[in-house]
Design a protein around this motif. Sequence first.
Motif, mmCIF file in Angstrom:
data_model
loop_
_atom_site.group_PDB
_atom_site.id
_atom_site.type_symbol
_atom_site.label_atom_id
_atom_site.label_comp_id
_atom_site.label_asym_id
_atom_site.label_seq_id
_atom_site.Cartn_x
_atom_site.Cartn_y
_atom_site.Cartn_z
ATOM 1 N N ASP A 90 0.758 -1.167 -0.231
ATOM 2 C CA ASP A 90 0.027 0.017 -0.265
ATOM 3 C C ASP A 90 0.664 0.974 -0.137
ATOM 4 N N TYR A 91 2.086 0.924 1.212
ATOM 5 C CA TYR A 91 2.779 2.501 1.091
ATOM 6 C C TYR A 91 3.510 1.847 1.045
ATOM 7 N N VAL A 92 4.985 2.423 0.818
ATOM 8 C CA VAL A 92 6.430 2.137 1.296
ATOM 9 C C VAL A 92 7.459 3.029 1.405
ATOM 10 N N LEU B 85 7.775 6.597 11.774
ATOM 11 C CA LEU B 85 7.286 6.654 10.792
ATOM 12 C C LEU B 85 6.397 4.919 11.101
ATOM 13 N N ILE B 86 7.109 4.587 12.548
ATOM 14 C CA ILE B 86 7.099 3.384 13.857
ATOM 15 C C ILE B 86 5.671 4.049 14.147
ATOM 16 N N GLU B 87 6.164 5.240 15.658
ATOM 17 C CA GLU B 87 4.727 5.768 15.795
ATOM 18 C C GLU B 87 3.311 5.932 15.189
ATOM 19 N N TYR B 88 4.078 6.383 13.920
ATOM 20 C CA TYR B 88 2.563 7.257 12.966
ATOM 21 C C TYR B 88 2.330 5.399 12.940
ATOM 22 N N ALA B 89 2.428 5.144 12.049
ATOM 23 C CA ALA B 89 1.633 3.478 12.323
ATOM 24 C C ALA B 89 0.907 3.420 13.131
ATOM 25 N N ASN B 90 1.640 3.211 14.728
ATOM 26 C CA ASN B 90 1.284 2.751 15.940
ATOM 27 C C ASN B 90 0.045 3.633 16.652
ATOM 28 N N ALA B 91 0.363 5.128 16.099
ATOM 29 C CA ALA B 91 -0.756 5.810 16.233
ATOM 30 C C ALA B 91 -2.231 5.858 15.492
ATOM 31 N N GLU B 92 -1.774 5.320 14.174
ATOM 32 C CA GLU B 92 -2.973 4.765 12.999
ATOM 33 C C GLU B 92 -3.194 3.775 13.303
ATOM 34 N N SER B 93 -2.863 2.487 13.903
ATOM 35 C CA SER B 93 -2.745 0.964 13.751
ATOM 36 C C SER B 93 -2.962 0.384 12.858
ATOM 37 N N MET B 94 -1.854 1.011 12.427
ATOM 38 C CA MET B 94 -1.556 0.692 10.963
ATOM 39 C C MET B 94 -1.048 -0.860 10.479
ATOM 40 N N PRO B 95 -1.098 -1.610 9.998
ATOM 41 C CA PRO B 95 0.112 -2.639 10.197
ATOM 42 C C PRO B 95 1.894 -2.899 9.546
ATOM 43 N N LEU B 96 2.547 -3.253 10.087
ATOM 44 C CA LEU B 96 3.535 -2.258 10.081
ATOM 45 C C LEU B 96 4.956 -3.276 8.946
ATOM 46 N N THR B 97 5.243 -3.188 8.637
ATOM 47 C CA THR B 97 6.285 -4.138 7.943
ATOM 48 C C THR B 97 7.568 -3.389 8.120
ATOM 49 N N VAL B 98 8.854 -4.543 7.836
ATOM 50 C CA VAL B 98 10.138 -3.611 8.021
ATOM 51 C C VAL B 98 10.506 -4.930 7.320
ATOM 52 N N ILE B 99 11.619 -4.576 6.341
ATOM 53 C CA ILE B 99 12.429 -5.273 4.867
ATOM 54 C C ILE B 99 13.499 -4.220 5.170
ATOM 55 N N GLY B 100 14.651 -5.912 5.510
ATOM 56 C CA GLY B 100 15.837 -5.100 4.563
ATOM 57 C C GLY B 100 16.283 -5.092 3.459
ATOM 58 N N ASN B 101 17.421 -5.596 2.611
ATOM 59 C CA ASN B 101 17.147 -5.907 1.349
ATOM 60 C C ASN B 101 15.895 -6.710 0.678
ATOM 61 N N ALA B 102 15.287 -8.159 1.621
ATOM 62 C CA ALA B 102 15.200 -9.084 0.833
ATOM 63 C C ALA B 102 15.458 -9.907 -0.033
ATOM 64 N N SER B 103 16.690 -10.230 0.251
ATOM 65 C CA SER B 103 16.723 -11.289 0.411
ATOM 66 C C SER B 103 16.671 -12.538 0.629
ATOM 67 N N ILE C 196 1.277 -6.295 0.600
ATOM 68 C CA ILE C 196 0.972 -6.214 1.864
ATOM 69 C C ILE C 196 0.290 -4.215 1.994
ATOM 70 N N ARG C 197 -0.109 -4.898 2.756
ATOM 71 C CA ARG C 197 -1.057 -3.664 3.301
ATOM 72 C C ARG C 197 -0.251 -2.652 4.175
ATOM 73 N N GLY C 198 -0.730 -1.987 4.245
ATOM 74 C CA GLY C 198 -0.469 -1.141 5.354
ATOM 75 C C GLY C 198 0.882 -0.260 5.305
ATOM 76 N N LEU C 199 1.684 0.274 6.102
ATOM 77 C CA LEU C 199 3.063 0.585 5.931
ATOM 78 C C LEU C 199 4.087 -0.350 6.135
ATOM 79 N N THR C 200 4.772 -0.516 4.337
ATOM 80 C CA THR C 200 6.156 -1.167 4.507
ATOM 81 C C THR C 200 7.404 -0.249 4.663
ATOM 82 N N MET C 201 7.972 -0.184 5.381
ATOM 83 C CA MET C 201 9.618 0.026 5.543
ATOM 84 C C MET C 201 10.908 -0.473 4.969
ATOM 85 N N ILE C 202 11.751 0.013 4.572
ATOM 86 C CA ILE C 202 12.060 -0.465 3.430
ATOM 87 C C ILE C 202 13.842 -0.070 3.753
ATOM 88 N N LEU C 203 14.956 -0.417 5.038
ATOM 89 C CA LEU C 203 15.776 0.361 5.770
ATOM 90 C C LEU C 203 16.986 0.551 4.914
#
Length: 307
Positions: free
Chosen positions: A39-41, A53-71, A80-87
């Motif tokens: 939905d959003y990356v 971003l984490i605090e925002y997702a928490n406050a909005e009860s948004m699903p949060l997914t964390v991805i590194g290099n996706a290997s 993936i629904r909600g917010l995905t963070m690629i670090l």
Amino acid sequence: MKGTSTMTKDVLATFPAIEIKKNEALSHYTNTKTGGPADYVAFPKSISEAKALIEYANAESMPLTVIGNASNLIVKDGGIRGLTMILTKMNQIHASENHVVAEAGAAMIETTKVACHASLSGLEFAAGIPGSVGGAIFMNAGAYGGEISEVVEEITVLTREGQLKTLSNADLDFGYRHSTVQDYDDTVVTATFALTPGKQDTIQAQMDKLNTLRAAKQPLEWPSCGSVFKRPTGYFTGKLIHDAGLQGHRIGGAEVSKKHAGFIINVDHATATDYMDMIHYVQKVVFEKFGVHLQTEVRIIGEDVTK
Ligand SMILES: Cc1cc2nc3c(=O)[nH]c(=O)nc-3n(C[C@H](O)[C@H](O)[C@H](O)COP(=O)(O)OP(=O)(O)OC[C@H]3O[C@@H](n4cnc5c(N)ncnc54)[C@H](O)[C@@H]3O)c2cc1C
């Protein structure tokens, strides 16, 4: 979707300085080149951006997914629904006396180069592991007799509430391809590696040797997610799959590698569904032939396509 358009404005408007993409295909980022849309990356560049971003997702009860290099990841075709963070843009690495400190999105390969440049030994085994530092901690990545658990002194994480916490090596309760990061919703943001002084030439030579071995054994020329299955106690995964006659077997665009039976490669526009079907097929055949249940090492996330 009503909720989605309201959220778009909010996410983008709330964080104008952070790169955030809407409805973005994750196949652009995964090492298998498969996966549906997020939905959003978001691509935070610092710990403070990740925290916001984490605090925002928490406050909005948004699903949060964390991805590194996706290997080490299969994102299902429904995305993936909600917010995905690629670090991967949180990627600072510093060497100081006997330590390397790296942000979670830094590539392990770059981190091993910084250690080598600083004449610090201990990370040579990881010279060819294509993940991020955070992903390597999460997975307790290992190769050629070495494991991240042996060199991690401590890490810092952001909790789902946005609190910064330090965890020691003992807190992480490392095991085979396991750390406690898998058991909580924490996001790893930095790792400190304790290393020993060595000779730069010797360190470099060992890294080169392992990378040559890796290139000879693994189908690095194809998209993949590395070894798909964990090593079952008392067996070698590659041998089981080889002996089951599965090498070269193809489903859609996914093929069991002929070079390394533990890898499933994307040879022709594979989908994540092809990958999932192949994983289930390999598990079924190996179980029928040898009575061994292969468990996945690769992490599978996201949703199936809704028909
Ligand atoms: C060609 C190839 C060779 C490989 N060789 C090896 C090898 O020799 N040894 C080995 O162990 N692995 C190997 N792998 C697998 C993979 O590189 C490792 O598991 C790596 O540690 C994954 O890191 P990543 O950043 O890509 O994680 P991702 O794939 O992005 O994520 C994996 C999991 O970690 C979580 N995660 C990632 N970053 C964070 C974070 N900062 N905080 C919290 N959770 C996080 C994700 O949510 C996900 O569940 C190989 C893969 C490939 C494609």
